[in-house]
Design an enzyme around this catalytic site. Structure first.
Site: not given
Ligand SMILES: *Cc1c(COP(=O)(O)O)cnc(C)c1O
Length: 360
Positions: A103, A172, A196
Site C-alpha cells: 500500500w 494511512d 477493515k
Molecule cells: C485496504 C487498504 C488500502 C486500500 O483501501 P481501498 O479502500 O480499497 O482503496 C489502502 N491502504 C491499506 C493499509 C489497506 O489495508
C-alpha cells in the site's frame, strides 16, 4: 448464531454482531422516520444525527480538539493516495515517504504520477517488507511524512510512530485505525478505508488538522479538494449514508460496549499475543514478520509447504474459519483479527491449527 463463521477476512471484514443485529432491527424504520436508513435523505435531521454523532464519537475516542476535521470521502484509501499529494504539494515542495509494503508503494506511485518531487527516505523492500525501518533520516523541509501504520498484506505494523520533528505525519491507518490509543500531537492527517476496522466498504474516514487546509490550492477539482469536504461537513454531494450509519454503530460499540481505545488495545494485544505465541511455539507454522514489527491486526504465517497451505485453507473453511488465505501477491496464510474479532475466535482457531498440525 450458528450459521455464522469465524471471519478472518482482510477487508471487507467482520463486524461486531450487536452492530449487525441493530442494523437488522432498525432497517425498515430508522429512528422513527418510517423509512430505511437507505431511503432517508442525506439532507434530513435523521442523517445529520448520524454523521454528527459519528464525528463526535471519533473525536471523543481519539481525544481530538477543535483543530481537527473528521471527514468522510469516497474512493477508498486509494483515493487518498492521490488526494494528499494533490492537496498538499502544489507549490513544488517535497514530502517524505516510508515504503513498508504494497500500500505504501501504491501511495508513492500516485504521487509520482502527478510529478510531485517526493523522496522515499526508508524502505524495507530489501527483505520483502518483513520489518519496519528504524532511525529514518527524515528531511526537515518536507511538507509532510507519509507512513502506512499497519501493512495489511505483509503483516507488519509500526509499534510506535517515528519522531518526525516538526514535520506533520500523514498516515494511512486503513487497517489499524481505532485499534489502540493514538498520540495525535505530531499527526497532520490520518485516513482509513472503512472496510477493515470501521464498517462496510464505501467511504474513507479522513482526520485532518485544520492548518493543512492552508496548503490546498483553489485550482483543483471540487471533489478532490479537502476544502470542499471540510466546508460542507462531507456533504457536498450525496455521501454513502448506509456506510456512515454502520460506522456510527461501530464507534458506539467501541465506546459503550468495549469501553474505549485503551480497552480495545488490551483486547487486541491479548488476541494477537495468543496467536503469535502459538505459532512461535509450534515448529510447524512460521510467522513471516520480524519480532518487533509484527502487526496486531494481520497475522501472516507460512506452513512447511504450499500444498499444506492449500489444504489448511480448505479444511479451515470446512470447519467454519473463513478468510485465512494470504493475499494473492504474497501467498501463505493470514488471519486478519481486527477490532470486532473476539478472543473466542482466536482460541477456536488455535485449536483448529493444533489439530491440523497433529494430523499433517
Ligand atoms: C485496504 C487498504 C488500502 C486500500 O483501501 P481501498 O479502500 O480499497 O482503496 C489502502 N491502504 C491499506 C493499509 C489497506 O489495508
Amino acid at each position: 448464531m450458528k450459521d455464522r463463521i469465524h471471519n478472518f477476512n482482510a477487508g471487507p471484514a467482520a463486524l461486531p454482531l450487536p452492530v449487525l443485529e441493530e442494523i437488522k432491527d432498525s432497517f425498515l424504520n430508522f429512528a422513527g422516520s418510517g423509512m430505511s436508513i437507505t431511503e432517508v435523505s442525506h439532507r434530513s435531521p435523521w442523517f445529520d444525527g448520524v454523521i454528527n454523532d459519528a464525528i463526535e464519537r471519533v473525536k471523543r475516542l481519539l481525544k481530538l480538539d477543535d483543530q481537527y476535521h473528521v471527514l468522510f470521502v469516497q474512493g477508498g484509501a486509494s483515493m487518498q493516495f492521490c488526494m494528499a499529494p494533490l492537496n498538499f504539494l502544489s507549490d513544488g515542495r517535497s514530502a517524505d515517504f516510508v515504503n513498508t509494503g504494497t500500500w505504501s508503494t501504491k501511495a508513492i506511485k500516485e504521487a509520482e504520477i502527478q510529478n510531485k518531487p517526493i523522496k522515499v527516505v526508508a524502505s524495507s523492500e530489501d527483505k520483502n517488507f518483513c520489518y519496519i525501518p528504524q532511525n529514518i533520516p527524515f528531511n526537515k523541509d518536507a511538507v509532510y511524512v507519509h507512513l502506512t501504520s499497519n501493512n495489511t498484506i505483509k503483516g507488519t505494523q509500526f509499534e510506535t510512530l517515528p519522531d518526525t520533528g516538526d514535520v506533520p505525519m500523514v498516515i494511512d491507518m486503513s487497517s489499524d485505525v481505532l485499534s489502540r490509543p493514538l498520540d495525535m500531537s505530531k499527526i497532520g492527517m490520518i485516513y482509513a478505508g472503512a472496510q477493515k476496522n470501521m464498517g462496510p466498504a464505501g467511504v474513507c474516514m479522513v482526520i485532518l488538522r485544520k492548518d493543512l487546509l492552508d496548503l490546498v490550492p483553489d485550482n483543483i477539482p471540487s471533489m478532490l479538494s479537502y476544502a470542499t469536504f471540510a466546508n460542507k461537513n462531507s456533504m457536498f454531494n450525496t455521501p454513502p449514508c448506509f456506510t456512515i450509519y454502520t460506522i456510527q454503530l461501530v464507534l458506539k460499540w467501541i465506546e459503550e460496549t468495549i469501553g474505549g481505545l485503551e480497552k480495545m488495545d488490551e483486547r487486541n494485544r491479548e488476541k494477537a499475543g495468543t496467536l503469535y505465541d502459538f505459532i512461535d511455539n509450534s515448529g510447524f507454522y512460521k510467522a513471516t514478520a520480524d519480532i518487533g514489527s509484527r502487526s496486531l491486526m494481520n497475522v501472516t504465517f507460512r506452513l512447511p509447504s504450499e500444498d499444506l497451505e492449500k489444504s489448511f485453507v480448505a479444511e479451515a473453511i470446512e470447519n467454519g474459519f473463513g478468510g485465512l488465505k494470504g493475499h494473492r501477491s504474497v501467498g501463505g496464510c493470514r488471519a486478519s483479527i481486527y477490532n470486532p474479532t473476539g478472543i473466542d475466535a482466536i482460541n477456536d482457531l488455535v485449536s483448529f491449527m493444533k489439530e491440523f498440525e497433529k494430523k499433517s
